[in-house]
Design a protein around this motif. Structure first.
Motif, mmCIF file in Angstrom:
data_model
loop_
_atom_site.group_PDB
_atom_site.id
_atom_site.type_symbol
_atom_site.label_atom_id
_atom_site.label_comp_id
_atom_site.label_asym_id
_atom_site.label_seq_id
_atom_site.Cartn_x
_atom_site.Cartn_y
_atom_site.Cartn_z
ATOM 1 N N SER A 173 0.814 -1.215 0.000
ATOM 2 C CA SER A 173 0.000 0.000 0.000
ATOM 3 C C SER A 173 0.850 1.269 0.000
ATOM 4 O O SER A 173 0.373 2.339 -0.393
ATOM 5 C CB SER A 173 -0.933 0.012 1.221
ATOM 6 O OG SER A 173 -0.184 -0.049 2.429
ATOM 7 N N ASN A 174 2.113 1.151 0.419
ATOM 8 C CA ASN A 174 2.993 2.324 0.459
ATOM 9 C C ASN A 174 3.535 2.685 -0.922
ATOM 10 O O ASN A 174 4.087 3.778 -1.098
ATOM 11 C CB ASN A 174 4.177 2.068 1.400
ATOM 12 C CG ASN A 174 3.722 1.737 2.808
ATOM 13 O OD1 ASN A 174 2.772 2.319 3.310
ATOM 14 N ND2 ASN A 174 4.391 0.786 3.443
ATOM 15 N N ASP A 175 3.387 1.782 -1.892
ATOM 16 C CA ASP A 175 3.986 1.997 -3.217
ATOM 17 C C ASP A 175 2.952 2.284 -4.286
ATOM 18 O O ASP A 175 3.265 2.248 -5.482
ATOM 19 C CB ASP A 175 4.803 0.760 -3.633
ATOM 20 C CG ASP A 175 5.969 0.496 -2.690
ATOM 21 O OD1 ASP A 175 6.445 1.463 -2.075
ATOM 22 O OD2 ASP A 175 6.376 -0.672 -2.570
ATOM 23 N N ILE A 176 1.710 2.547 -3.896
ATOM 24 C CA ILE A 176 0.668 2.741 -4.901
ATOM 25 C C ILE A 176 0.858 4.064 -5.630
ATOM 26 O O ILE A 176 0.961 5.129 -5.020
ATOM 27 C CB ILE A 176 -0.729 2.682 -4.258
ATOM 28 C CG1 ILE A 176 -1.016 1.249 -3.800
ATOM 29 C CG2 ILE A 176 -1.804 3.139 -5.249
ATOM 30 C CD1 ILE A 176 -2.379 1.053 -3.201
ATOM 31 N N GLY A 177 0.947 3.990 -6.949
ATOM 32 C CA GLY A 177 1.087 5.152 -7.814
ATOM 33 C C GLY A 177 0.412 4.848 -9.143
ATOM 34 O O GLY A 177 -0.299 3.842 -9.271
ATOM 35 N N PRO A 178 0.627 5.665 -10.154
ATOM 36 C CA PRO A 178 -0.018 5.442 -11.464
ATOM 37 C C PRO A 178 0.238 4.059 -12.043
ATOM 38 O O PRO A 178 -0.683 3.430 -12.589
ATOM 39 C CB PRO A 178 0.607 6.543 -12.339
ATOM 40 C CG PRO A 178 0.968 7.629 -11.367
ATOM 41 C CD PRO A 178 1.400 6.922 -10.115
ATOM 42 N N GLU A 179 1.481 3.563 -11.923
ATOM 43 C CA GLU A 179 1.788 2.238 -12.479
ATOM 44 C C GLU A 179 1.026 1.137 -11.737
ATOM 45 O O GLU A 179 0.564 0.169 -12.347
ATOM 46 C CB GLU A 179 3.288 1.968 -12.406
ATOM 47 C CG GLU A 179 4.114 2.867 -13.316
ATOM 48 C CD GLU A 179 5.590 2.550 -13.259
ATOM 49 O OE1 GLU A 179 5.982 1.678 -12.446
ATOM 50 O OE2 GLU A 179 6.363 3.160 -14.017
ATOM 51 N N THR A 180 0.899 1.309 -10.415
ATOM 52 C CA THR A 180 0.164 0.313 -9.621
ATOM 53 C C THR A 180 -1.310 0.323 -9.980
ATOM 54 O O THR A 180 -1.938 -0.736 -10.068
ATOM 55 C CB THR A 180 0.320 0.605 -8.117
ATOM 56 O OG1 THR A 180 1.668 0.917 -7.828
ATOM 57 C CG2 THR A 180 -0.114 -0.591 -7.296
ATOM 58 N N ILE A 181 -1.865 1.500 -10.202
ATOM 59 C CA ILE A 181 -3.276 1.613 -10.585
ATOM 60 C C ILE A 181 -3.515 0.869 -11.892
ATOM 61 O O ILE A 181 -4.490 0.112 -12.037
ATOM 62 C CB ILE A 181 -3.700 3.091 -10.734
ATOM 63 C CG1 ILE A 181 -3.512 3.846 -9.412
ATOM 64 C CG2 ILE A 181 -5.144 3.173 -11.213
ATOM 65 C CD1 ILE A 181 -4.383 3.358 -8.295
ATOM 66 N N ILE A 182 -2.612 1.055 -12.855
ATOM 67 C CA ILE A 182 -2.740 0.362 -14.146
ATOM 68 C C ILE A 182 -2.667 -1.143 -13.948
ATOM 69 O O ILE A 182 -3.448 -1.915 -14.538
ATOM 70 C CB ILE A 182 -1.641 0.843 -15.122
ATOM 71 C CG1 ILE A 182 -1.872 2.316 -15.478
ATOM 72 C CG2 ILE A 182 -1.619 -0.021 -16.375
ATOM 73 C CD1 ILE A 182 -0.738 2.935 -16.275
ATOM 74 N N LEU A 183 -1.723 -1.594 -13.101
ATOM 75 C CA LEU A 183 -1.592 -3.032 -12.814
ATOM 76 C C LEU A 183 -2.880 -3.586 -12.224
ATOM 77 O O LEU A 183 -3.370 -4.651 -12.652
ATOM 78 C CB LEU A 183 -0.431 -3.259 -11.844
ATOM 79 C CG LEU A 183 -0.296 -4.673 -11.255
ATOM 80 C CD1 LEU A 183 0.058 -5.664 -12.345
ATOM 81 C CD2 LEU A 183 0.740 -4.704 -10.138
ATOM 82 N N LEU A 184 -3.451 -2.885 -11.248
ATOM 83 C CA LEU A 184 -4.686 -3.350 -10.606
ATOM 84 C C LEU A 184 -5.849 -3.354 -11.596
ATOM 85 O O LEU A 184 -6.678 -4.280 -11.577
ATOM 86 C CB LEU A 184 -5.004 -2.463 -9.401
ATOM 87 C CG LEU A 184 -4.008 -2.522 -8.234
ATOM 88 C CD1 LEU A 184 -4.378 -1.503 -7.163
ATOM 89 C CD2 LEU A 184 -3.949 -3.922 -7.630
#
Length: 305
Positions: A173-184
């Motif tokens: 949860s500490n690393d959520i950013g634009p790339e993580t949103i796309i992955l999810l």
């Protein structure tokens, strides 16, 4: 005991590991019975847990036993392990006449979903059952859990060792950013399930949502509900609650409530809907707390500044 949940030691992976190993040779009932003594020990030596248990019951507007509360928590930890070790089967779960049919249809149709869980009841049970293919759906659930990996990395690693063939993934949860949103979003498009707890604020931001909860304003994590709005997928509030608060038998009721609020809207309206979604989540949590008071497992200053 620290006032904030993230200041407390969370990772007891060694204890869980020993329970996993012992469950292979000893009956589950033994551990649930032993949990009573563990709970009593914790109650005796943790003044903070007693204090915050009493605070919770005071806000609930009823008398309650902090000893019983903490023992229920100890039993819950054992049943966490049972679920992951495959010792808790689907016949132990009773589904309610609520939005569970909608959730099952969503998963079986190949669509992804977001499950907002909490620390009311057994937060690990559904994930544990899903990991051994007992989720009640025709299609095996592939689960991504969003959690603070800095706190629970040992426990998460242990779960993957115990269930090597499970479709279970961790996102920090500490690393959520634009790339993580796309992955999810890609995982949701592939029919996967995203799981995140909505009742604990982050240690890394002070942006929270103040909501009236059990008669007093409490902070709920803005980031969780912002993420829900950005993913814009079918979202459900899910709680697995022991049929009887204090029981050595692992019989559970599963509650599923769909968040009816969508996020196909502009930014200004999105903020309004984020607030409303958080309020709906908190209201659902409050209703369940009143019916199952001893299964609230947040032993910190939940209503603190």
């Amino acid at each position: 005991m620290a006032d904030n949940w993230y200041e407390q030691k969370q990772d007891n992976s060694l204890g869980y590991y020993l329970m996993f190993k012992c469950l292979k040779i000893l009956p589950s009932f033994f551990f649930r019975f032993f949990a009573i003594f563990v709970g009593f020990f914790y109650w005796t030596f943790s003044s903070g847990a007693r204090k915050f248990s009493k605070q919770y019951f005071s806000n609930l507007g009823r008398r309650g036993s902090s000893l019983k509360h903490i023992v229920c928590f100890a039993i819950n930890l054992v049943e966490d392990v049972q679920a992951w070790a495959g010792k808790l089967n689907f016949s132990n779960v009773t589904w309610q006449d609520d939005d569970v049919k909608d959730l099952v249809e969503t998963i079986d149709s190949g669509r992804g979903a977001v499950l907002l869980i909490s620390h009311l009841g057994n937060a690990q049970m559904l994930k544990g059952l899903a990991s051994i293919g007992e989720s009640g759906t025709k299609r095996k659930m592939s689960i991504t859990t969003i959690s603070d990996a800095n706190i629970s990395k040992g426990f998460n690693s242990l779960l993957n060792q115990v269930n090597e063939d499970s479709s279970f993934h961790i996102v920090n949860s500490n690393d959520i950013g634009p790339e993580t949103i796309i992955l999810l979003q890609e995982r949701l498009e592939n029919g996967e399930v995203i799981v995140i707890a909505g009742d604990r604020v982050s240690a890394h931001t002070d942006r929270n949502i103040g909501i009236e909860f059990l008669g007093k304003k409490a902070n709920f994590p803005y980031g969780v509900f912002l993420l829900v709005s950005l993913l814009n997928a079918p979202t459900y509030f899910v709680n697995g609650l022991r049929h009887r608060d204090f029981s050595l038998g692992a019989k559970y009721d599963m509650f599923v409530k769909k968040n009816k609020i969508g996020f196909d809207c502009g930014r200004k309206e999105r903020e309004v809907r984020i607030q409303k979604s958080a309020e709906n989540y908190a209201q659902n949590l409050e209703d369940l707390c009143r019916n199952h008071p001893y299964q609230w497992y947040n032993f910190f200053d939940f209503w603190g500044e």
